[in-house]
Design an enzyme around this catalytic site. Structure first.
Site, PDB file in Angstrom:
ATOM      1  CD  GLU A 156       5.130 -34.337 -29.282  1.00  0.00           C
ATOM      2  OE1 GLU A 156       5.001 -33.535 -28.400  1.00  0.00           O
ATOM      3  OE2 GLU A 156       5.738 -35.155 -29.939  1.00  0.00           O
TER       4      GLU A 156
HETATM    5  C1  LIG Z   1       0.680 -39.179 -38.389  1.00  0.00           C
HETATM    6  C2  LIG Z   1       0.482 -39.258 -36.699  1.00  0.00           C
HETATM    7  C3  LIG Z   1       1.298 -39.701 -35.735  1.00  0.00           C
HETATM    8  C4  LIG Z   1       0.997 -39.898 -34.420  1.00  0.00           C
HETATM    9  N1  LIG Z   1       2.062 -40.276 -33.567  1.00  0.00           N
HETATM   10  C5  LIG Z   1       1.691 -40.530 -32.364  1.00  0.00           C
HETATM   11  C6  LIG Z   1       2.634 -40.924 -31.103  1.00  0.00           C
HETATM   12  O1  LIG Z   1       3.762 -41.182 -31.523  1.00  0.00           O
HETATM   13  N2  LIG Z   1       2.207 -41.134 -30.192  1.00  0.00           N
HETATM   14  C7  LIG Z   1       1.113 -40.868 -29.600  1.00  0.00           C
HETATM   15  O2  LIG Z   1       0.574 -41.333 -28.560  1.00  0.00           O
HETATM   16  N3  LIG Z   1       0.030 -40.735 -30.464  1.00  0.00           N
HETATM   17  C8  LIG Z   1       0.300 -40.268 -31.808  1.00  0.00           C
HETATM   18  N4  LIG Z   1      -0.343 -40.078 -32.608  1.00  0.00           N
HETATM   19  C9  LIG Z   1      -1.924 -39.573 -32.287  1.00  0.00           C
HETATM   20  C10 LIG Z   1      -2.485 -38.441 -32.069  1.00  0.00           C
HETATM   21  O3  LIG Z   1      -1.729 -38.086 -30.670  1.00  0.00           O
HETATM   22  C11 LIG Z   1      -3.918 -38.219 -31.740  1.00  0.00           C
HETATM   23  O4  LIG Z   1      -4.447 -38.265 -33.181  1.00  0.00           O
HETATM   24  C12 LIG Z   1      -4.226 -36.746 -31.290  1.00  0.00           C
HETATM   25  O5  LIG Z   1      -3.966 -36.735 -29.946  1.00  0.00           O
HETATM   26  C13 LIG Z   1      -5.715 -36.697 -31.592  1.00  0.00           C
HETATM   27  O6  LIG Z   1      -6.419 -37.504 -30.915  1.00  0.00           O
HETATM   28  P1  LIG Z   1      -7.575 -38.313 -31.675  1.00  0.00           P
HETATM   29  O7  LIG Z   1      -7.087 -38.522 -33.146  1.00  0.00           O
HETATM   30  O8  LIG Z   1      -8.098 -39.298 -30.925  1.00  0.00           O
HETATM   31  O9  LIG Z   1      -8.784 -37.250 -32.060  1.00  0.00           O
HETATM   32  P2  LIG Z   1     -10.060 -37.022 -31.023  1.00  0.00           P
HETATM   33  O10 LIG Z   1      -9.628 -37.268 -29.692  1.00  0.00           O
HETATM   34  O11 LIG Z   1     -11.071 -38.174 -31.343  1.00  0.00           O
HETATM   35  O12 LIG Z   1     -10.498 -35.342 -31.440  1.00  0.00           O
HETATM   36  C14 LIG Z   1     -11.213 -35.251 -32.427  1.00  0.00           C
HETATM   37  C15 LIG Z   1     -11.574 -33.618 -32.427  1.00  0.00           C
HETATM   38  O13 LIG Z   1     -12.122 -33.473 -31.229  1.00  0.00           O
HETATM   39  C16 LIG Z   1     -11.367 -32.359 -30.759  1.00  0.00           C
HETATM   40  N5  LIG Z   1     -11.435 -32.785 -28.888  1.00  0.00           N
HETATM   41  C17 LIG Z   1     -11.361 -33.978 -28.557  1.00  0.00           C
HETATM   42  N6  LIG Z   1     -11.671 -33.810 -27.230  1.00  0.00           N
HETATM   43  C18 LIG Z   1     -12.004 -32.304 -27.022  1.00  0.00           C
HETATM   44  C19 LIG Z   1     -12.384 -31.938 -25.680  1.00  0.00           C
HETATM   45  N7  LIG Z   1     -12.406 -32.246 -24.552  1.00  0.00           N
HETATM   46  N8  LIG Z   1     -12.803 -30.687 -26.050  1.00  0.00           N
HETATM   47  C20 LIG Z   1     -12.684 -29.931 -27.350  1.00  0.00           C
HETATM   48  N9  LIG Z   1     -12.163 -30.473 -28.240  1.00  0.00           N
HETATM   49  C21 LIG Z   1     -11.839 -31.805 -28.322  1.00  0.00           C
HETATM   50  C22 LIG Z   1      -9.709 -32.522 -31.125  1.00  0.00           C
HETATM   51  O14 LIG Z   1      -9.268 -31.547 -30.846  1.00  0.00           O
HETATM   52  C23 LIG Z   1     -10.233 -32.786 -32.478  1.00  0.00           C
HETATM   53  O15 LIG Z   1     -10.334 -31.770 -33.163  1.00  0.00           O
HETATM   54  C24 LIG Z   1      -0.308 -39.757 -34.047  1.00  0.00           C
HETATM   55  C25 LIG Z   1      -1.211 -39.205 -35.035  1.00  0.00           C
HETATM   56  C26 LIG Z   1      -0.929 -39.180 -36.268  1.00  0.00           C
HETATM   57  C27 LIG Z   1      -2.167 -38.985 -37.348  1.00  0.00           C
END
Ligand SMILES: Cc1cc2nc3c(=O)[nH]c(=O)nc-3n(C[C@H](O)[C@H](O)[C@H](O)COP(=O)(O)OP(=O)(O)OC[C@H]3O[C@@H](n4cnc5c(N)ncnc54)[C@H](O)[C@@H]3O)c2cc1C
Length: 374
Positions: A156
């Site tokens: 979220e």
């Molecule tokens: C159990 C679970 C349920 C989920 N349910 C849903 C759902 O119902 N609907 C949905 O849409 N998604 C869902 N997700 C996905 C979730 O929203 C994403 O995992 C989350 O938004 C983080 O994105 P990512 O995993 O791609 O991390 P990444 O974007 O790869 O981030 C990796 C790290 O880099 C940091 N980061 C990324 N971009 C930046 C920036 N510009 N500046 C500074 N730091 C940054 C992040 O904070 C994190 O620490 C779910 C994930 C899990 C694990």
């Protein structure tokens, strides 16, 4: 889909869908309220039951501090959620920022509470509920709570992304006022012209940041003993705006990329929001359940006192930190300059698969990020 089934006006679909995120985001703080209450109950019962060095562990100061943190923060979790939800229900205000602050702050502090609970439980905190039960003890899933709450800081909108979104609101007014002044590409002439416009904005805005209700010892007197906390909130909000302005002056348009600085600005804002929510909650409890008023005021005051210590540290760290050194260090780490420190780690100990199986690119531009989480 027949047009008659359309919700809202044509062309408003995305806006409506994204607006639901504001209130949707509040379900997470609600969950954190429950976890705070549960942690408080377990911490209290266990810390009375477990005796070490001749007295219940809760009476050792190191554990007592954790219990005080859990109690004050559980009250604040309740207060932040109630205030944000009431603002959302009232429907008179765009609660985008309040919901984002509530999500960010609740997920971070409830995780810290859960971590402290594991610590208070000692070895039993690390054990699974099944393992405890198998040994004939109460099946307390403290470690499971810690694992389960961890995701709240990621989904979220991860804490890092939430901070960027919230910070943008704080900085946007300055960027708009400064116009070309803050632009890296603007000519000297454009900057001079923008300076004249910006000086008008700041001539009106800056004096407001010097004096306000927080300076008057009689203000907020309706809140009794909490009045001083609200005066601190008011003074600190103006101080925060001034510091953000100094950041703007120092880095201009590059402020947007100063994530550590902006993160602290948001952390201060979130703590101030939680302090104000605690005072408002105590006042509400006085009116609705007066039998709890005295202890609600104590808890609100305890949270505010604890938060003030953290806020002072954040303010201090705005200008006294290791950000520049850390930026250089992290780049060197990424460039592989310290791989000797990884000696002994077996090659491919983490497996051999690709880091990312699905090659679909994530949000690539800042605009995409904003669209995704607003
Ligand atoms: C159990 C679970 C349920 C989920 N349910 C849903 C759902 O119902 N609907 C949905 O849409 N998604 C869902 N997700 C996905 C979730 O929203 C994403 O995992 C989350 O938004 C983080 O994105 P990512 O995993 O791609 O991390 P990444 O974007 O790869 O981030 C990796 C790290 O880099 C940091 N980061 C990324 N971009 C930046 C920036 N510009 N500046 C500074 N730091 C940054 C992040 O904070 C994190 O620490 C779910 C994930 C899990 C694990």
């Amino acid at each position: 889909m027949p047009a008659a089934n359309r919700l809202g006006r044509e062309g408003q679909g995305l806006k409506i869908a994204l607006t639901t995120l504001n209130t949707g985001r509040l379900s997470l703080p609600a969950l954190c309220v429950a976890s705070g209450r549960w942690s408080l109950k377990i911490a209290r019962e266990w810390s009375n039951a477990r005796t070490q060095w001749g007295q219940p562990v809760g009476k050792h100061e190191a554990v007592g501090k954790k219990i005080a943190f859990i109690a004050a923060s559980a009250f604040a979790l309740d207060a932040v959620f109630e205030l944000s939800a009431e603002l959302a229900d009232a429907g008179q205000k765009d609660v985008r920022i309040e919901a984002a602050l509530a999500k960010l702050w609740s997920s971070e502090i409830s995780y810290r509470i859960a971590d402290e609970l594991v610590q208070i439980r000692g070895g039993r905190g690390f054990e699974t509920a099944e393992s405890l039960e198998a040994r004939g003890e109460r099946a307390v899933p403290a470690e499971q709570q810690l694992r389960d709450l961890r995701i709240n800081r990621i989904f979220e909108g991860s804490s890092e992304i939430m901070k960027l979104l919230i910070a943008r609101e704080a900085v946007d007014a300055h960027l708009a006022a400064a116009g070309d002044l803050a632009s890296v590409d603007a000519s000297l002439q454009d900057k001079a012209r923008a300076a004249v416009g910006a000086s008008g904005f700041y001539a009106r805005w800056l004096p407001k940041l010097v004096a306000g209700a927080g300076m008057d010892p009689r203000s907020y007197s309706d809140f009794g003993r909490l009045a001083k906390q609200l005066r601190f909130v008011e003074r600190s909000s103006r101080r925060l705006a001034r510091q953000t302005f100094y950041g703007m002056g120092r880095w201009q348009a590059k402020l947007e990329y100063k994530q550590a600085f902006l993160g602290r600005v948001v952390d201060i804002g979130a703590e101030l929001f939680a302090m104000a929510a605690c005072c408002s909650r105590a006042e509400m409890i006085l009116r609705t359940t007066p039998e709890h008023a005295a202890s609600a005021y104590e808890l609100a005051e305890a949270y505010c006192d604890q938060a003030r210590v953290r806020i002072d540290e954040y303010f201090d760290q705005l200008w006294r930190n290791t950000d520049d050194g850390d930026r250089i260090l992290s780049r060197k780490v990424l460039a592989g300059e310290y791989t000797w420190l990884e000696a002994g780690v077996l090659d491919q100990s983490e497996g051999t698969g690709p880091w990312i199986a699905d090659a679909t690119p994530g949000p690539s531009s800042k605009e995409n990020l904003h669209r995704k989480y607003r």
